[in-house]
Enzyme design. Structure first.
Site, PDB file in Angstrom:
ATOM      1  N   ASN A 195      -2.015   4.279   7.275  1.00  0.00           N
ATOM      2  CA  ASN A 195      -0.663   3.751   7.117  1.00  0.00           C
ATOM      3  C   ASN A 195       0.216   4.102   8.314  1.00  0.00           C
ATOM      4  O   ASN A 195      -0.230   4.722   9.271  1.00  0.00           O
ATOM      5  CB  ASN A 195      -0.045   4.219   5.793  1.00  0.00           C
ATOM      6  N   LEU A 217      -4.087   9.196  11.808  1.00  0.00           N
ATOM      7  CA  LEU A 217      -3.406   9.532  13.052  1.00  0.00           C
ATOM      8  C   LEU A 217      -1.913   9.283  12.916  1.00  0.00           C
ATOM      9  O   LEU A 217      -1.483   8.323  12.278  1.00  0.00           O
ATOM     10  CB  LEU A 217      -3.965   8.692  14.205  1.00  0.00           C
ATOM     11  N   ASP A 267      -4.715   2.525  14.357  1.00  0.00           N
ATOM     12  CA  ASP A 267      -4.045   3.716  13.845  1.00  0.00           C
ATOM     13  C   ASP A 267      -3.699   4.663  14.990  1.00  0.00           C
ATOM     14  O   ASP A 267      -4.501   4.879  15.895  1.00  0.00           O
ATOM     15  CB  ASP A 267      -4.970   4.418  12.843  1.00  0.00           C
ATOM     16  N   HIS A 298       6.267  -9.920   4.002  1.00  0.00           N
ATOM     17  CA  HIS A 298       5.205 -10.717   4.626  1.00  0.00           C
ATOM     18  C   HIS A 298       4.761 -10.077   5.940  1.00  0.00           C
ATOM     19  O   HIS A 298       3.556  -9.894   6.179  1.00  0.00           O
ATOM     20  CB  HIS A 298       5.703 -12.139   4.875  1.00  0.00           C
ATOM     21  N   GLU A 299       5.725  -9.740   6.783  1.00  0.00           N
ATOM     22  CA  GLU A 299       5.370  -9.179   8.089  1.00  0.00           C
ATOM     23  C   GLU A 299       4.705  -7.817   7.947  1.00  0.00           C
ATOM     24  O   GLU A 299       3.681  -7.540   8.582  1.00  0.00           O
ATOM     25  CB  GLU A 299       6.615  -9.086   8.978  1.00  0.00           C
ATOM     26  N   ASN A 331      -4.438  -5.590   8.327  1.00  0.00           N
ATOM     27  CA  ASN A 331      -5.160  -5.301   9.563  1.00  0.00           C
ATOM     28  C   ASN A 331      -5.665  -3.868   9.614  1.00  0.00           C
ATOM     29  O   ASN A 331      -6.741  -3.612  10.162  1.00  0.00           O
ATOM     30  CB  ASN A 331      -4.268  -5.583  10.778  1.00  0.00           C
ATOM     31  N   THR A 371      -8.716  -3.745   6.682  1.00  0.00           N
ATOM     32  CA  THR A 371      -9.922  -4.529   6.965  1.00  0.00           C
ATOM     33  C   THR A 371     -10.587  -4.007   8.232  1.00  0.00           C
ATOM     34  O   THR A 371      -9.990  -4.022   9.295  1.00  0.00           O
ATOM     35  CB  THR A 371      -9.576  -6.015   7.136  1.00  0.00           C
ATOM     36  N   GLU A 374      -2.497 -14.370   6.535  1.00  0.00           N
ATOM     37  CA  GLU A 374      -1.226 -14.994   6.154  1.00  0.00           C
ATOM     38  C   GLU A 374      -1.109 -15.102   4.636  1.00  0.00           C
ATOM     39  O   GLU A 374      -0.031 -14.918   4.060  1.00  0.00           O
ATOM     40  CB  GLU A 374      -1.107 -16.371   6.801  1.00  0.00           C
TER      41      GLU A 374
END
Length: 634
Positions: free
Chosen positions: A364, A375, A400, A429-430, A437, A440, A459
């Site tokens: 995160n 990190l 990270d 959304h952003e 990312n 995954t 998206e």
């Protein structure tokens, strides 16, 4: 935006650009279509049903590090001739599943798009795995020995020329780093930081292996990894873009935009577990402004890359209350309120995601991870009223340990103009681009949602999370929602169809993707499927309208938060650059891991309704739909 690869941008239908937005930076100034350089999806995903591999009995139940050994032995069994390394970002999720990531190597260099992820269950056995390892012939090391390849400066200049990057490289020079065949460039202007280059191998579209320079250039609106052929110094094999377009007086969590409620004053809104230093401290410094461990928010009218010394409101009494009215103009007149709203929404979403499993070890965004894994030094840079564009927003997600970067723009489709920071769905959304990312492919790899279909799902996840959070107490499965309606001043929002469980209102199905070649359109199909999953789970488990879930043994007790949790857990299970079928299987596997498969019927039924049933088949040009639910599931 306008057909360019701007991963994480919110995007709009073409009709919104009847009055073109001013663009000042990055790729928007050029005509090179980066979609032509997207990476291809190479992975296969073996789901929990298909995986029948027993871990050695000595590893069950596994000890803190033994799951890495289980995963490593599994990779050796599946790919006995491959050489590889363990990526140092493995962790055990809060559902008890361990995630271990591997990178294939050849002649001592990484094969940069050859990945293997192994998910190990609580019983110490392999639960599922994804694999995109290269199986062809490994080239001789002679080219490396003889240094029969271009130098890094040639690679940088070739990248700049081919992609028409707005940077100056005439005086560029390279300096080697401690890593093998790794360099940093000096004498370059127009970038946020010094560009870098590293010699790697890359699996080309034709299945062959090429020696390539991976050139990293951060030019603000685009943060690119370009794979340029190391022999020719000109041919580009692929491009990854990391950018995916106290007392606080704010629109409270759950109010999507000014049409849904009034601003209120909220006291100390942070979650003390997720944000142990509060929102306005990083554990060493206490701030009296919009800065803390999770994010730093400021005005950025120039659209530039500097942010530490930019303007942000300050209050020695920690009373962040500033005037705002939808009729106010120009937007700069209410910049204080905009910054605080953006800071609030991003922070409260950080805390919710933490509760659902996006913690420090999962990658995160926190400056100080406080010994909890992962990190640090990577809060989110939150730019309000960013001057680099209008009518959009974007998010950059590096690996990270490097800050995320969100740019929120002013929208000019109404009079007076509207500020995107006041539409929570856009901010969520952003931020969700950062979530998807980082999960995954693991926190250390931000290259795993770059294929067309996986980028589309990126998206879709962003739209889905924003929509799920927007649900109101009186909503039913017949309730429809749009995206970006307020900011864009468009009654139908900025997607082709609203999110709906009605096939009349929203007819999108899996085979709709066959005719689509833009990530936001593909994402609308994926989010439509997830909206079906959401309501099937709500119908079964009810809906918790509180800002945080109630957990029982780590499982949300209601359908809304359960759907969000399963979607997030699925991200961590799926392979690098997944397709719809693989991502569906990962969500089903997430349910198996979290609940023992209690919701397989509801999930299968939702996907099958929109053509992603048991018989669905992936092909990049001819996807086959299916409404079949596996026998015995319901």
């Amino acid at each position: 935006m306008r057909g360019l690869l701007l991963a994480g941008a919110l995007a709009l239908p073409a009709s919104v650009f009847a009055h073109p937005a001013h663009q000042s930076y990055g790729l928007n100034r050029r005509t090179v279509d980066l979609n032509a350089f997207r990476l291809k999806s190479l992975a296969k995903y073996v789901n929990a049903t298909e995986t029948v591999i027993e871990a050695p009995s000595s590893f069950a139940p596994f000890k803190p590090q033994s799951y890495v050994e289980v995963a490593t032995q599994h990779v050796k069994m599946i790919a006995p001739d491959a050489t590889f390394r363990v990526v140092d970002d493995h962790y055990v999720g809060d559902n008890g599943v361990a995630h271990v990531h591997f990178r294939q190597t050849a002649n001592g260099l990484d094969i940069d798009n050859a990945d293997f992820n192994v998910n190990v269950g609580k019983d110490g056995k392999v639960f599922s795995y994804g694999n995109s390892f290269y199986t062809g012939q490994i080239p001789s090391s002679a080219a490396l020995t003889k240094r029969d390849f271009s130098d890094p400066v040639t690679a940088l200049k070739g990248t700049t020329n081919t992609l028409q990057l707005p940077i100056t490289v005439d005086s560029a020079s390279s300096e080697s780093t401690e890593e093998k065949e790794s360099y940093v460039f000096k004498g370059v202007s127009g970038t946020v930081s010094d560009p870098k280059a590293k010699l790697v191998y890359f699996v080309k579209d034709d299945g062959t292996l090429a020696l390539a320079w991976r050139v990293e250039t951060d030019i603000d609106s685009n943060w690119l990894l370009t794979y340029i052929d190391a022999k020719s110094g000109e041919e580009i094999h692929g491009v990854v873009d990391y950018v995916a377009e106290a007392d606080y007086q704010v629109y409270a969590w759950g109010i999507n935009d000014p049409t849904e409620g009034e601003r209120t004053v909220i006291k100390d809104p942070w979650d003390s577990v997720a944000s142990e230093f509060t929102w306005i401290s990083d554990g060493s410094t206490n701030y009296t402004t919009s800065r803390g461990n999770n994010g730093i928010a400021q005005s950025n009218p120039s659209g530039g890359s500097s942010y530490l010394n930019n303007y942000r409101p300050s209050s020695s009494s920690l009373s962040f209350k500033y005037p705002y009215s939808v009729s106010s103009s120009p937007p700069s007149s209410y910049i204080d309120a905009s910054i605080i709203q953006l800071f609030y929404t991003a922070n409260i979403y950080h805390d919710l995601l933490y509760t659902l499993g996006f913690t420090e070890k999962a990658g995160n965004f926190e400056y100080n991870t406080n010994g909890q894994g992962g990190l640090g030094n990577d809060y989110v840079i939150l730019n309000a009223q960013d001057g680099s564009g209008t009518n959009n927003a974007n998010f950059a997600t590096p690996p990270d340990g490097q800050p995320g970067r969100m740019r929120m723009y002013v929208w000019t489709e109404s009079t007076p103009y509207r500020d995107g920071s006041f539409e929570a769905g856009i901010v969520i959304h952003e931020y969700t681009h950062g979530l998807s990312n980082r999960l995954t492919g693991g926190p250390a790899n931000s290259n795993c949602l770059n294929a067309l279909e996986s980028g589309g799902m990126g998206e879709g996840w962003s739209d889905f999370m924003a929509t799920a959070i927007r649900l109101k107490p009186g909503d039913k499965r017949s309730t429809d929602y749009t995206m970006g309606e307020w900011a864009s001043n468009r009654a139908g929002g900025i997607r082709q169809y609203p999110y709906s469980t009605s096939l009349s209102t929203n007819p999108l199905t899996y085979t709709s993707v066959n005719s689509l070649n833009a990530v936001h359109a593909i994402g609308t199909v994926w989010a439509s499927m997830l909206y079906e999953v959401l309501w099937n789970l709500i119908d079964k488990h009810g809906k918790n309208d509180a800002p945080k879930p109630t957990l029982r043994d780590g499982v949300p007790t209601d359908g809304k938060y359960l759907a969000m949790k399963l979607v997030m857990d699925g991200m961590a299970l799926q392979p690098c650059n997944p397709n719809f079928v693989q991502a569906r299987d990962a969500i089903l596997d997430a349910d198996t891991a979290l609940t023992g498969g209690e919701n397989q019927c509801e999930i299968w039924t939702a996907f099958a309704k929109r053509g992603l049933g048991a018989g669905a088949k992936y092909s990049s040009r001819n996807r086959v739909g299916s409404t079949e639910v596996p026998s015995g599931v319901c």
